[in-house]
Design an enzyme around this catalytic site. Structure first.
Site, PDB file in Angstrom:
ATOM      1  CD  GLN A   1      -0.095  -1.485   3.043  1.00 41.00           C
ATOM      2  OE1 GLN A   1       0.000  -2.411   2.241  1.00 41.00           O
ATOM      3  NE2 GLN A   1      -0.002  -1.652   4.350  1.00 41.00           N
TER       4      GLN A   1
ATOM      5  CD  GLN B   1      26.181 -10.928   3.029  1.00 42.30           C
ATOM      6  OE1 GLN B   1      25.132 -10.820   2.420  1.00 42.30           O
ATOM      7  NE2 GLN B   1      26.762  -9.908   3.624  1.00 42.30           N
TER       8      GLN B   1
ATOM      9  CD  GLU C   1      23.687  -8.310  -2.020  1.00 40.17           C
ATOM     10  OE1 GLU C   1      23.125  -7.298  -1.570  1.00 40.17           O
ATOM     11  OE2 GLU C   1      23.473  -9.464  -1.572  1.00 40.17           O
ATOM     12  CG  HIS C   2      27.912  -8.352  -0.664  1.00 41.78           C
ATOM     13  ND1 HIS C   2      26.732  -8.931  -0.233  1.00 41.78           N
ATOM     14  CD2 HIS C   2      27.742  -7.009  -0.550  1.00 41.78           C
ATOM     15  CE1 HIS C   2      25.883  -7.978   0.129  1.00 41.78           C
ATOM     16  NE2 HIS C   2      26.460  -6.809  -0.062  1.00 41.78           N
TER      17      HIS C   2
ATOM     18  CG  HIS D   1      10.350  11.803 -40.460  1.00 46.01           C
ATOM     19  ND1 HIS D   1       9.035  11.463 -40.258  1.00 46.01           N
ATOM     20  CD2 HIS D   1      10.990  11.544 -39.285  1.00 46.01           C
ATOM     21  CE1 HIS D   1       8.875  11.014 -39.026  1.00 46.01           C
ATOM     22  NE2 HIS D   1      10.056  11.056 -38.404  1.00 46.01           N
TER      23      HIS D   1
END
Length: 430
Positions: A190, A258, A326-327, A419
């Site tokens: 929401q 992690q 990611e790492h 054009h």
């Protein structure tokens, strides 16, 4: 935890299974999210109040959904001085790094006498989604808000759920440090809908950034195109490339840093030293005995963790590029040499004294990074997510006479007569 060895028969099949194993949650939230977004778009603030009462057990009139300046100041004042100092240190480093990213405009005249340029301009308004409750992360406020501020975004609107009406002082203190004054106690799909479509209370934004649960991620996916988004974030992941000279406990802690995020998080060790692989596995087992979030970390390590023994660092680099993590931690004597072989990683942490946790808080570069192998084609959050390019072309009559005929020919070839005429009529004058 899976153990793989590149010299073993069947490694390719086992590695393919490892790549495919994660993120197979079949529970679909698309339909309930679609219904929530439609309801917010239709009923606006009334829907926001209903969902806030239902999900956060907080019944308020619409005008009270915005957190007042007095409440923000009061909550921020509750943060201990040492934590405020830590937030300021992190904010300073994040702001400095992102300021260095800002590009310069382009303006030049080419060999045909045509003046060409490119201008960078900030977005007008950005929405920040921040998870609420006990799992609130003030570092995420800094990482999402500061690049937008550096980029020149004038309006930042932040939504953060407050279950049972409880506000998180650290989150509000971080927002205050970033100059975010427009904050709403709204969460979930929401909140994403309100920022995307607008209500009487909340004006719509141009881009929505920030992490959230599956409902928030799906809501961002569904509003994309109506507004911009940062990314659809998946579970966190790290790959640690380490040799046998490392302290196995430090490697274990980096892996578990992690794993403790989420049961779906993934931590992988890659090493050329089989004996060290065993020592690291034992160190992980010992740390799990005392780690406060051991249930989450154990589940993550058991289901998604892996140790891969390789024959060479070149082979390690190939595997890293396939994982596109990611790492990436490079705990080697020559981390820069190894990093030069890496094409796909969200962020690289080089050296034995640079754990990924540095990047989570005080490194400077952003910790909002591509997950689920999307580092193959995506980058971490930066000022470029909050600015856009506009190209400019300026031609005088002489310049048009040089390049116009080619344009006429191409327009006619494409069957676009207007054009061609828009060029040729100008060329035929005088």
């Amino acid at each position: 935890m899976k153990r793989l060895d590149t010299s073993a028969a069947g490694f390719s099949e086992d590695f393919a299974t490892l790549l495919a194993a994660r993120g197979s949650d079949e529970r679909s939230v698309a339909e309930p999210v679609r219904a929530i977004l439609a309801d917010v778009r239709s009923r606006g603030d009334e829907a926001l109040c209903d969902y806030t009462a239902r999900f956060d057990r907080l019944t308020l009139p619409a005008e009270k959904l915005r957190i007042s300046a007095e409440e923000i100041a009061s909550e921020a004042a509750r943060v201990p001085a040492d934590l405020m100092d830590a937030l300021r240190t992190a904010a300073r480093r994040i702001e400095t790094f992102h300021a260095a990213q800002m590009p310069k405009d382009l303006d030049f005249t080419d060999e045909d006498g045509i003046r060409l340029g490119m201008r960078w301009t900030p977005l007008d308004a950005v929405g920040l989604y921040v998870p609420g409750g006990k799992a609130a992360y003030p570092s995420s406020v800094l990482m999402n808000a500061l690049p937008a501020r550096v980029a020149g975004v004038k309006r930042l609107a932040m939504c953060v759920p407050s279950p049972d009406g409880v506000l998180n002082p650290l989150v509000l203190a971080a927002a205050q440090l970033c100059g975010v004054e427009e904050i709403y106690r709204i969460g979930g799909a929401q909140a994403v809908g309100a920022m995307a479509f607008g209500t009487d209370l909340i004006a719509p934004v141009d881009r929505i950034v920030g992490p959230g649960n599956a409902y928030v991620a799906e809501a961002k996916r569904q509003v994309f195109g109506h507004v911009g988004i940062d990314s659809i974030a998946g579970p966190s992941e790290v790959v640690v490339v380490a040799d046998g000279q490392n302290d196995p406990r430090l490697v274990a802690l980096d892996l578990l840093a992690q794993a403790e995020h989420d049961e779906q998080a993934q931590a992988i060790l890659i090493t050329t030293d089989a004996a060290f692989a065993e020592r690291a596995a034992e160190a992980v087992r010992k740390e799990l005995e005392t780690l406060p979030r051991t249930a989450i970390a154990s589940k993550s390590w058991e289901d998604h963790g892996a140790i891969i023994v390789v024959r060479s660092l070149e082979e390690a680099a190939e595997i890293v590029n396939a994982l596109a993590p990611e790492h990436l931690e490079v705990m080697l004597d020559a981390p820069r040499d190894f990093s030069a072989m890496i094409r796909h990683a969200g962020a690289i942490f080089m050296g034995r004294y640079c754990p990924e946790a540095v990047g989570d808080y005080v490194g400077g570069p952003n910790h909002v990074l591509p997950t689920s192998r999307t580092a193959r084609f995506a980058s971490g959050l930066s000022v470029f997510d909050f600015i856009k390019r506009t190209t400019t072309i300026e031609a005088d009559e002489a310049g048009l006479r040089r390049i116009g005929p080619a344009g006429v020919a191409l327009a006619k070839a494409e069957g676009l007569d207007a054009h061609a005429l828009s060029l040729s009529v100008r060329l035929e004058k005088n």
